[in-house]
Write a protein that holds these residues in place. Structure first.
Motif, mmCIF file in Angstrom:
data_model
loop_
_atom_site.group_PDB
_atom_site.id
_atom_site.type_symbol
_atom_site.label_atom_id
_atom_site.label_comp_id
_atom_site.label_asym_id
_atom_site.label_seq_id
_atom_site.Cartn_x
_atom_site.Cartn_y
_atom_site.Cartn_z
ATOM 1 N N ARG A 223 0.767 -1.342 -0.080
ATOM 2 C CA ARG A 223 0.023 0.018 -0.153
ATOM 3 C C ARG A 223 0.783 1.310 -0.150
ATOM 4 O O ARG A 223 0.287 2.426 -0.515
ATOM 5 C CB ARG A 223 -0.824 0.130 1.326
ATOM 6 N N TYR A 224 1.958 1.283 0.284
ATOM 7 C CA TYR A 224 2.888 2.265 0.522
ATOM 8 C C TYR A 224 4.285 2.345 -0.375
ATOM 9 O O TYR A 224 4.868 1.221 -0.677
ATOM 10 C CB TYR A 224 3.117 2.403 1.892
ATOM 11 N N ARG A 225 4.579 3.625 -0.748
ATOM 12 C CA ARG A 225 5.747 3.727 -1.392
ATOM 13 C C ARG A 225 7.005 4.393 -0.571
ATOM 14 O O ARG A 225 6.569 5.667 0.062
ATOM 15 C CB ARG A 225 5.513 4.666 -2.671
ATOM 16 N N PHE A 226 8.031 3.840 -0.315
ATOM 17 C CA PHE A 226 8.781 4.515 0.569
ATOM 18 C C PHE A 226 10.395 4.187 -0.259
ATOM 19 O O PHE A 226 10.338 3.113 -1.005
ATOM 20 C CB PHE A 226 8.962 4.122 1.814
ATOM 21 N N ARG A 227 11.358 4.656 0.334
ATOM 22 C CA ARG A 227 12.729 4.524 0.048
ATOM 23 C C ARG A 227 13.268 3.056 0.350
ATOM 24 O O ARG A 227 12.778 2.526 1.345
ATOM 25 C CB ARG A 227 13.618 5.399 0.802
ATOM 26 N N ALA A 228 13.998 2.658 -0.618
ATOM 27 C CA ALA A 228 14.366 0.946 -0.376
ATOM 28 C C ALA A 228 13.247 0.009 -0.379
ATOM 29 O O ALA A 228 13.459 -1.008 0.158
ATOM 30 C CB ALA A 228 15.324 1.023 0.897
ATOM 31 N N ARG A 229 12.181 0.292 -0.873
ATOM 32 C CA ARG A 229 11.036 -0.618 -0.941
ATOM 33 C C ARG A 229 11.372 -2.013 -1.630
ATOM 34 O O ARG A 229 11.144 -3.093 -1.189
ATOM 35 C CB ARG A 229 9.712 -0.173 -1.241
ATOM 36 N N GLY A 230 11.984 -1.677 -2.701
ATOM 37 C CA GLY A 230 12.535 -2.907 -3.515
ATOM 38 C C GLY A 230 13.565 -3.689 -2.809
ATOM 39 O O GLY A 230 13.428 -4.900 -2.905
ATOM 40 N N ALA A 231 14.425 -3.021 -2.073
ATOM 41 C CA ALA A 231 15.366 -3.889 -1.132
ATOM 42 C C ALA A 231 14.696 -4.722 -0.311
ATOM 43 O O ALA A 231 15.236 -5.616 0.151
ATOM 44 C CB ALA A 231 16.279 -2.977 -0.853
ATOM 45 N N VAL A 232 13.726 -3.941 0.491
ATOM 46 C CA VAL A 232 12.970 -4.734 1.560
ATOM 47 C C VAL A 232 12.286 -6.107 0.947
ATOM 48 O O VAL A 232 12.238 -7.089 1.532
ATOM 49 C CB VAL A 232 11.948 -3.844 2.182
ATOM 50 N N ASN A 233 11.712 -5.653 -0.169
ATOM 51 C CA ASN A 233 11.053 -6.916 -0.667
ATOM 52 C C ASN A 233 11.788 -7.952 -1.242
ATOM 53 O O ASN A 233 11.413 -8.886 -1.211
ATOM 54 C CB ASN A 233 10.443 -6.489 -2.391
ATOM 55 N N SER A 234 13.038 -7.940 -1.609
ATOM 56 C CA SER A 234 14.274 -8.648 -1.804
ATOM 57 C C SER A 234 14.433 -9.361 -0.798
ATOM 58 O O SER A 234 14.783 -10.512 -0.560
ATOM 59 C CB SER A 234 15.263 -8.084 -2.542
ATOM 60 N N LEU A 235 14.887 -8.666 0.534
ATOM 61 C CA LEU A 235 15.447 -9.113 1.898
ATOM 62 C C LEU A 235 14.358 -10.030 2.379
ATOM 63 O O LEU A 235 14.823 -10.973 3.185
ATOM 64 C CB LEU A 235 15.826 -7.823 2.743
ATOM 65 N N VAL A 236 13.014 -9.879 2.261
ATOM 66 C CA VAL A 236 11.958 -10.529 2.884
ATOM 67 C C VAL A 236 12.149 -12.013 2.275
ATOM 68 O O VAL A 236 11.825 -13.126 2.717
ATOM 69 C CB VAL A 236 10.716 -10.359 2.349
ATOM 70 N N PHE A 237 12.648 -12.319 1.133
ATOM 71 C CA PHE A 237 12.915 -13.524 0.683
ATOM 72 C C PHE A 237 14.128 -14.476 1.040
ATOM 73 O O PHE A 237 14.366 -15.456 1.051
ATOM 74 C CB PHE A 237 12.590 -13.739 -0.989
ATOM 75 N N LEU A 238 14.938 -13.662 1.718
ATOM 76 C CA LEU A 238 16.411 -14.290 2.103
ATOM 77 C C LEU A 238 16.035 -15.331 3.146
ATOM 78 O O LEU A 238 16.734 -16.459 2.780
ATOM 79 C CB LEU A 238 17.187 -13.109 2.861
ATOM 80 N N PRO A 239 15.432 -15.341 4.321
ATOM 81 C CA PRO A 239 15.207 -16.455 5.116
ATOM 82 C C PRO A 239 14.440 -17.749 4.428
ATOM 83 O O PRO A 239 14.786 -18.819 4.905
ATOM 84 C CB PRO A 239 14.411 -15.899 6.093
#
Length: 266
Positions: free
Chosen positions: A94-110
């Motif tokens: 729902r929101y646009r913020f800085r590093a949103r793409g990086a957070v999306n990628s980091l979510v899949f790391l675990p």
């Protein structure tokens, strides 16, 4: 030719039944051997039928204690991961913020990282921070690796939601809290429930990460692993069979409730 045509038409059904049988075979073996009365320490060969283990499932020292601990950790880890994962999923969609793409990628790391690597990293972190290994370190670790699965499940549901439904509620003078509770949350509920169930199963069943972060604390998977080294009690099969039956009953109840609601709407 008629037989060949019939076989082709039912090939998918036959393949599905064979796959289902293959998946359920270990469960059937566990259930059957829960009624066994082994002569030695290991419950690997059928000897004679007995219900002694079902009459006294806590007859083995430490079994019910470790089971209770695993259930408590799984419940708290599910609660923490579900709340945090749901908020993260809504924020990412729902929101646009800085590093949103990086957070999306980091979510899949675990999810992509090998468990032994994550476990060793968490152990190093806890030791460097001087944290005593035990219940809380297990819980923190479980919340961390369950979080990604909840985010993915809830995010997929939120992305499929029609924003016009919330806009319609606002046009009817519903406040932000009322819109969330009456419109947004019920629509997102299936995704949240799926993420919570997945988190509970992963937390309860985890061995590798728990083994690194548990210290002297013994969960049910660790108890089973330790018992397998010196003798497998029949009560382990009893607990496994009981949990499978409970899971099947929950699924059947869910299906029955869903069918009942469909009939009421029709």
């Amino acid at each position: 030719m008629t037989f060949v045509n019939r076989l082709r038409r039912r090939l998918v059904v036959i393949a599905g039944l064979l796959t289902l049988g293959y998946l359920l075979l270990p469960v059937v073996v566990v259930a059957v051997f829960s009624f066994n009365k082994p002569k030695g320490r290991f419950n690997y060969e059928w000897q004679e039928f007995s219900t002694d283990a079902w009459k006294d499932p806590c007859g083995v020292s430490g079994l019910c204690g470790s089971l209770s601990l695993s259930l408590r950790i799984a419940l708290w880890a599910t609660l923490g991961a579900t709340v945090l994962g749901t908020m993260i999923a809504f924020a990412l969609v729902r929101y646009r913020f800085r590093a949103r793409g990086a957070v999306n990628s980091l979510v899949f790391l675990p999810m992509a990282m090998p468990e032994v690597v994550m476990a060793a990293s968490l152990l190093t972190l806890f030791l460097n921070m001087g944290v005593r290994l035990g219940f809380w370190t297990i819980l923190i670790a479980h919340v961390m690796f369950c979080l990604s699965f909840v985010v993915v499940a809830v995010k997929a549901r939120v992305m499929s939601m029609d924003p016009r439904l919330e806009q319609a509620a606002q046009d009817l003078y519903a406040g932000p809290v009322q819109t969330f509770l009456r419109v947004t949350l019920p629509i997102a509920a299936p995704g949240i429930a799926a993420g919570a169930l997945l988190a509970f199963a992963l937390s309860f069943d985890d061995f590798i990460i728990t083994n690194f972060t548990s210290g002297s604390t013994v969960t049910f998977p660790m108890f089973v692993w330790g018992s397998a080294q010196r003798g497998t009690p029949v009560q382990i099969n009893v607990v496994g069979t009981a949990m499978f039956v409970v899971a099947v009953l929950l699924v059947l109840v869910s299906i029955a409730v869903g069918n009942r609601r469909k009939r009421q709407k029709a």
